[in-house]
Design a protein around this motif. Structure first.
Motif, mmCIF file in Angstrom:
data_model
loop_
_atom_site.group_PDB
_atom_site.id
_atom_site.type_symbol
_atom_site.label_atom_id
_atom_site.label_comp_id
_atom_site.label_asym_id
_atom_site.label_seq_id
_atom_site.Cartn_x
_atom_site.Cartn_y
_atom_site.Cartn_z
ATOM 1 N N ARG A 225 0.841 -1.214 0.000
ATOM 2 C CA ARG A 225 0.000 0.000 0.000
ATOM 3 C C ARG A 225 0.868 1.253 0.000
ATOM 4 O O ARG A 225 0.565 2.240 -0.658
ATOM 5 C CB ARG A 225 -0.920 0.013 1.220
ATOM 6 C CG ARG A 225 -2.059 -0.970 1.130
ATOM 7 C CD ARG A 225 -2.969 -0.919 2.334
ATOM 8 N NE ARG A 225 -3.498 0.412 2.543
ATOM 9 C CZ ARG A 225 -3.696 0.967 3.736
ATOM 10 N NH1 ARG A 225 -3.411 0.305 4.835
ATOM 11 N NH2 ARG A 225 -4.193 2.176 3.839
ATOM 12 N N GLU B 62 2.266 1.813 -3.440
ATOM 13 C CA GLU B 62 1.201 2.328 -4.305
ATOM 14 C C GLU B 62 0.922 3.800 -4.018
ATOM 15 O O GLU B 62 0.685 4.581 -4.935
ATOM 16 C CB GLU B 62 -0.070 1.491 -4.112
ATOM 17 C CG GLU B 62 0.076 0.082 -4.662
ATOM 18 C CD GLU B 62 -1.051 -0.852 -4.250
ATOM 19 O OE1 GLU B 62 -1.861 -0.493 -3.353
ATOM 20 O OE2 GLU B 62 -1.127 -1.957 -4.822
ATOM 21 N N ASP C 148 3.688 5.850 -5.528
ATOM 22 C CA ASP C 148 3.468 5.918 -6.975
ATOM 23 C C ASP C 148 2.371 6.921 -7.313
ATOM 24 O O ASP C 148 2.513 7.722 -8.239
ATOM 25 C CB ASP C 148 3.092 4.544 -7.540
ATOM 26 C CG ASP C 148 4.262 3.572 -7.585
ATOM 27 O OD1 ASP C 148 5.423 4.019 -7.541
ATOM 28 O OD2 ASP C 148 3.995 2.357 -7.660
ATOM 29 N N ALA C 149 1.280 6.869 -6.572
ATOM 30 C CA ALA C 149 0.148 7.764 -6.840
ATOM 31 C C ALA C 149 0.541 9.225 -6.642
ATOM 32 O O ALA C 149 0.113 10.098 -7.409
ATOM 33 C CB ALA C 149 -1.028 7.409 -5.935
ATOM 34 N N ARG D 268 9.506 6.666 -6.521
ATOM 35 C CA ARG D 268 9.086 6.379 -5.141
ATOM 36 C C ARG D 268 10.084 6.955 -4.142
ATOM 37 O O ARG D 268 9.700 7.549 -3.132
ATOM 38 C CB ARG D 268 8.993 4.869 -4.922
ATOM 39 C CG ARG D 268 7.899 4.199 -5.694
ATOM 40 C CD ARG D 268 8.020 2.694 -5.605
ATOM 41 N NE ARG D 268 6.865 2.036 -6.213
ATOM 42 C CZ ARG D 268 6.802 0.746 -6.427
ATOM 43 N NH1 ARG D 268 7.804 -0.048 -6.088
ATOM 44 N NH2 ARG D 268 5.719 0.220 -6.973
#
Length: 78
Positions: A44, A47, A50-51, A60
């Motif tokens: 998580r 992610e 990344d978002a 990252r």
């Protein structure tokens, strides 16, 4: 071997300082609570990095370094 501390091949480290910053700064949105000992939470975390970074062309590791810089010389609120 990596050529930079913020390159795409660098594995981010989910530590307490970064975890607490994320929890405090996502409280008004979709609160993100991560454990430093859960592989599911680590995924998580990746992610999330990344978002936050992809729209700006950031890796990252670059996003993680930015979070760390924001916490530097400032006490982390708990």
């Amino acid at each position: 071997m990596t050529s930079a501390v913020d390159g795409p091949e660098v594995a981010p480290i989910l530590d307490k300082r970064v975890r607490d910053w994320i929890a405090n700064h996502t409280a008004d949105d979709d609160h993100v609570s991560l454990s430093t000992t859960s592989s599911h939470d680590y995924l998580r975390y990746l992610e999330l990095l990344d978002a936050w970074g992809s729209p700006l062309g950031r890796t990252r590791a670059q996003v993680e370094l930015a979070i760390f810089e924001l916490t530097r010389d400032r006490p982390v609120e708990v």
